[in-house]
Design a protein around this motif. Sequence first.
Motif, PDB file in Angstrom:
ATOM      1  N   HIS A  77     -23.545  58.024  -2.520  1.00  0.00           N
ATOM      2  CA  HIS A  77     -23.230  57.747  -1.111  1.00  0.00           C
ATOM      3  C   HIS A  77     -23.768  56.387  -0.647  1.00  0.00           C
ATOM      4  N   SER A  78     -24.292  55.570  -1.550  1.00  0.00           N
ATOM      5  CA  SER A  78     -24.907  54.283  -1.167  1.00  0.00           C
ATOM      6  C   SER A  78     -25.790  54.449   0.073  1.00  0.00           C
ATOM      7  N   ILE A  79     -26.763  55.319  -0.050  1.00  0.00           N
ATOM      8  CA  ILE A  79     -27.597  55.675   1.111  1.00  0.00           C
ATOM      9  C   ILE A  79     -28.359  54.444   1.638  1.00  0.00           C
ATOM     10  N   SER A  80     -28.244  54.217   2.960  1.00  0.00           N
ATOM     11  CA  SER A  80     -28.937  53.074   3.566  1.00  0.00           C
ATOM     12  C   SER A  80     -30.171  53.518   4.362  1.00  0.00           C
ATOM     13  N   ASP A  81     -30.183  54.779   4.778  1.00  0.00           N
ATOM     14  CA  ASP A  81     -31.268  55.274   5.639  1.00  0.00           C
ATOM     15  C   ASP A  81     -31.539  56.738   5.315  1.00  0.00           C
ATOM     16  N   VAL A  82     -32.786  57.134   5.585  1.00  0.00           N
ATOM     17  CA  VAL A  82     -33.148  58.548   5.381  1.00  0.00           C
ATOM     18  C   VAL A  82     -33.785  59.076   6.661  1.00  0.00           C
ATOM     19  N   LEU A 112     -38.537  62.052  -2.706  1.00  0.00           N
ATOM     20  CA  LEU A 112     -37.544  61.389  -1.854  1.00  0.00           C
ATOM     21  C   LEU A 112     -37.914  59.911  -1.638  1.00  0.00           C
ATOM     22  N   LEU A 113     -39.200  59.654  -1.435  1.00  0.00           N
ATOM     23  CA  LEU A 113     -39.664  58.262  -1.298  1.00  0.00           C
ATOM     24  C   LEU A 113     -39.353  57.483  -2.575  1.00  0.00           C
ATOM     25  N   GLN A 114     -39.612  58.124  -3.724  1.00  0.00           N
ATOM     26  CA  GLN A 114     -39.347  57.464  -5.003  1.00  0.00           C
ATOM     27  C   GLN A 114     -37.851  57.160  -5.176  1.00  0.00           C
ATOM     28  N   ALA A 115     -37.013  58.149  -4.820  1.00  0.00           N
ATOM     29  CA  ALA A 115     -35.561  57.957  -4.973  1.00  0.00           C
ATOM     30  C   ALA A 115     -35.084  56.810  -4.085  1.00  0.00           C
ATOM     31  N   ALA A 116     -35.630  56.732  -2.868  1.00  0.00           N
ATOM     32  CA  ALA A 116     -35.241  55.652  -1.949  1.00  0.00           C
ATOM     33  C   ALA A 116     -35.729  54.312  -2.499  1.00  0.00           C
ATOM     34  N   LYS A 117     -36.962  54.295  -2.973  1.00  0.00           N
ATOM     35  CA  LYS A 117     -37.551  53.050  -3.504  1.00  0.00           C
ATOM     36  C   LYS A 117     -36.734  52.544  -4.690  1.00  0.00           C
ATOM     37  N   LYS A 118     -36.356  53.472  -5.574  1.00  0.00           N
ATOM     38  CA  LYS A 118     -35.605  53.091  -6.767  1.00  0.00           C
ATOM     39  C   LYS A 118     -34.210  52.590  -6.372  1.00  0.00           C
ATOM     40  N   ASN A 121     -34.489  49.258  -4.393  1.00  0.00           N
ATOM     41  CA  ASN A 121     -34.932  48.232  -5.335  1.00  0.00           C
ATOM     42  C   ASN A 121     -35.493  46.983  -4.647  1.00  0.00           C
ATOM     43  N   GLY A 122     -36.319  47.185  -3.646  1.00  0.00           N
ATOM     44  CA  GLY A 122     -36.973  46.051  -2.976  1.00  0.00           C
ATOM     45  C   GLY A 122     -36.127  45.380  -1.904  1.00  0.00           C
ATOM     46  N   ASN A 123     -34.852  45.751  -1.789  1.00  0.00           N
ATOM     47  CA  ASN A 123     -34.026  45.176  -0.722  1.00  0.00           C
ATOM     48  C   ASN A 123     -34.054  46.109   0.479  1.00  0.00           C
ATOM     49  N   TYR A 124     -34.912  45.780   1.436  1.00  0.00           N
ATOM     50  CA  TYR A 124     -35.110  46.685   2.566  1.00  0.00           C
ATOM     51  C   TYR A 124     -34.372  46.237   3.826  1.00  0.00           C
ATOM     52  N   ASP A 125     -33.450  45.282   3.703  1.00  0.00           N
ATOM     53  CA  ASP A 125     -32.680  44.850   4.873  1.00  0.00           C
ATOM     54  C   ASP A 125     -31.839  46.015   5.382  1.00  0.00           C
ATOM     55  N   ASN A 126     -31.898  46.234   6.676  1.00  0.00           N
ATOM     56  CA  ASN A 126     -31.122  47.309   7.310  1.00  0.00           C
ATOM     57  C   ASN A 126     -31.350  48.673   6.660  1.00  0.00           C
ATOM     58  N   LYS A 127     -32.561  48.907   6.222  1.00  0.00           N
ATOM     59  CA  LYS A 127     -32.906  50.200   5.644  1.00  0.00           C
ATOM     60  C   LYS A 127     -33.991  50.845   6.515  1.00  0.00           C
ATOM     61  N   GLY A 174     -45.096  52.643   3.002  1.00  0.00           N
ATOM     62  CA  GLY A 174     -44.893  51.495   3.901  1.00  0.00           C
ATOM     63  C   GLY A 174     -45.876  50.386   3.576  1.00  0.00           C
ATOM     64  N   GLU A 175     -47.152  50.760   3.443  1.00  0.00           N
ATOM     65  CA  GLU A 175     -48.209  49.765   3.198  1.00  0.00           C
ATOM     66  C   GLU A 175     -48.105  49.166   1.796  1.00  0.00           C
ATOM     67  N   THR A 176     -47.907  50.028   0.799  1.00  0.00           N
ATOM     68  CA  THR A 176     -48.002  49.585  -0.596  1.00  0.00           C
ATOM     69  C   THR A 176     -46.742  48.877  -1.073  1.00  0.00           C
ATOM     70  N   TYR A 177     -45.585  49.446  -0.728  1.00  0.00           N
ATOM     71  CA  TYR A 177     -44.330  48.901  -1.267  1.00  0.00           C
ATOM     72  C   TYR A 177     -43.494  48.187  -0.200  1.00  0.00           C
ATOM     73  N   GLY A 178     -44.016  48.156   1.039  1.00  0.00           N
ATOM     74  CA  GLY A 178     -43.272  47.493   2.116  1.00  0.00           C
ATOM     75  C   GLY A 178     -42.049  48.263   2.556  1.00  0.00           C
ATOM     76  N   MET A 179     -41.980  49.548   2.197  1.00  0.00           N
ATOM     77  CA  MET A 179     -40.810  50.328   2.597  1.00  0.00           C
ATOM     78  C   MET A 179     -40.776  50.464   4.127  1.00  0.00           C
ATOM     79  N   PRO A 180     -39.618  50.301   4.766  1.00  0.00           N
ATOM     80  CA  PRO A 180     -39.553  50.372   6.236  1.00  0.00           C
ATOM     81  C   PRO A 180     -39.616  51.820   6.734  1.00  0.00           C
ATOM     82  N   THR A 181     -40.843  52.316   6.799  1.00  0.00           N
ATOM     83  CA  THR A 181     -41.049  53.715   7.177  1.00  0.00           C
ATOM     84  C   THR A 181     -41.344  53.847   8.666  1.00  0.00           C
ATOM     85  N   VAL A 182     -41.054  55.013   9.201  1.00  0.00           N
ATOM     86  CA  VAL A 182     -41.467  55.359  10.560  1.00  0.00           C
ATOM     87  C   VAL A 182     -41.672  56.875  10.576  1.00  0.00           C
ATOM     88  N   ILE A 183     -42.615  57.319  11.405  1.00  0.00           N
ATOM     89  CA  ILE A 183     -42.954  58.752  11.460  1.00  0.00           C
ATOM     90  C   ILE A 183     -42.985  59.200  12.918  1.00  0.00           C
TER      91      ILE A 183
END
Length: 352
Positions: A77-82, A112-118, A121-127, A174-183
Amino acid sequence: MEQSKNILITGGAGFIGSHVVRLFVTKYPQYNIVNLDALTYAGNLENLKDIENAPNYFFEHVNILDNAALEAVFAKHSISDVIHLAAESHVDRSILSPLDFVYTNIIGTVNLLQAAKKSWNGNYDNKRFYHISTDEVYGSLDNGGFFTETTAYSPNSPYSASKASSDHFVRAYGETYGMPTVISNCSNNYGPYHFPEKLIPLFINNIINNKPLPVYGDGLFTRDWLYVKDHALAIDMVFHNGKVHDTYNIGGFNEWTNIDLIKLLVEKMDHKLGRATGESLPLITFVKDRPGHDKRYAIDATKINKELGWKPSVTFEEGLEETIDWYLNNSEWLENVTSGAYQKYYEQQYHS
Ligand code: NAD
Ligand code: TYD
């Protein structure tokens, strides 16, 4: 008009998830909404019957413990957001079977974090990776005050300990891999499609069936109740406008002791069922307290109100009326979800 997105909503067949899926599918036809759910006892596709044929809605029957299946869903599904809601959610079950909560809530979230990270692949634009959590991670407010976003975590039940752990992992990604997280951390929800093991739907169902209403301990425990559709609207706002790496508390400004809430419910139900005022009050049965029972939860929702402009749209009176009417008009749903495995659990909990 918002740009197109392919949003993975986990736990979309559950109580809150079904309201979030419905809101996003109908409000954002330009988004593809992928509902990923293992359909445990708490997940039910009947909750989404009204939108299941929408062209922007997709369902994936997947367990978040299955890494290969998760990766396949991200790719397909080319997931862009979770928006992550899948969880074991009931405190009493967590006391009986804590490991189920470790697996789904902690390991499932990290999967789920791992699947999103993989996949990203470091491209977090609009994610965005948005994790839905609970105010129960803060523990119990025994001496007044409110939970704010800076309150220290102090979980007391296996459920809240597992949610606290998952929150920490999301923050760490978020801190370690720069993933655009929010809680976001929300107070107790109520409303249609709420599984009848939690206080409000269980007691509505028991009043209908003239069954005992098991009040834990002295009934003086306090919860802050929020209508589920208002939580879904808050999730919409945090998803679109919340700051990356931030957290938001969501609450109803609506505290009730259990016993006062139960008396109000009895009064309303007796009226709706054509019974005499107070006729169902003798169903109230004080039972042994829940171990580790948190005395009081109360959210200070000032931040989300000031920063994002969110506040509850319905009063408790309105929300409760809608909820009771929904259960009275959906007896088939109630019968379906309370048959089978659930019945066994219920008997074990309250009638052994
Ligand atoms: P719920 O129990 O009604 O639904 C959970 C959903 O997750 C179900 O559809 C279930 O099938 C699915 N699920 C469970 N394990 C899974 C797995 N291993 N893989 C895939 N799917 C799985 O829960 P809810 O009350 O709707 O809560 C949703 C989220 O909101 C949870 O994360 C919960 O911690 C959080 N939350 C709930 C409340 C509340 O009052 N109910 C308040 C604040 C936060
Ligand atoms: P619950 O709906 O399980 O939510 P949570 O424990 O996550 O807040 O319970 C809400 C309150 O109602 C809590 O103080 C426990 C109490 N309760 C009862 O007194 N009897 C019951 O049968 C249940 C399910 C809950």
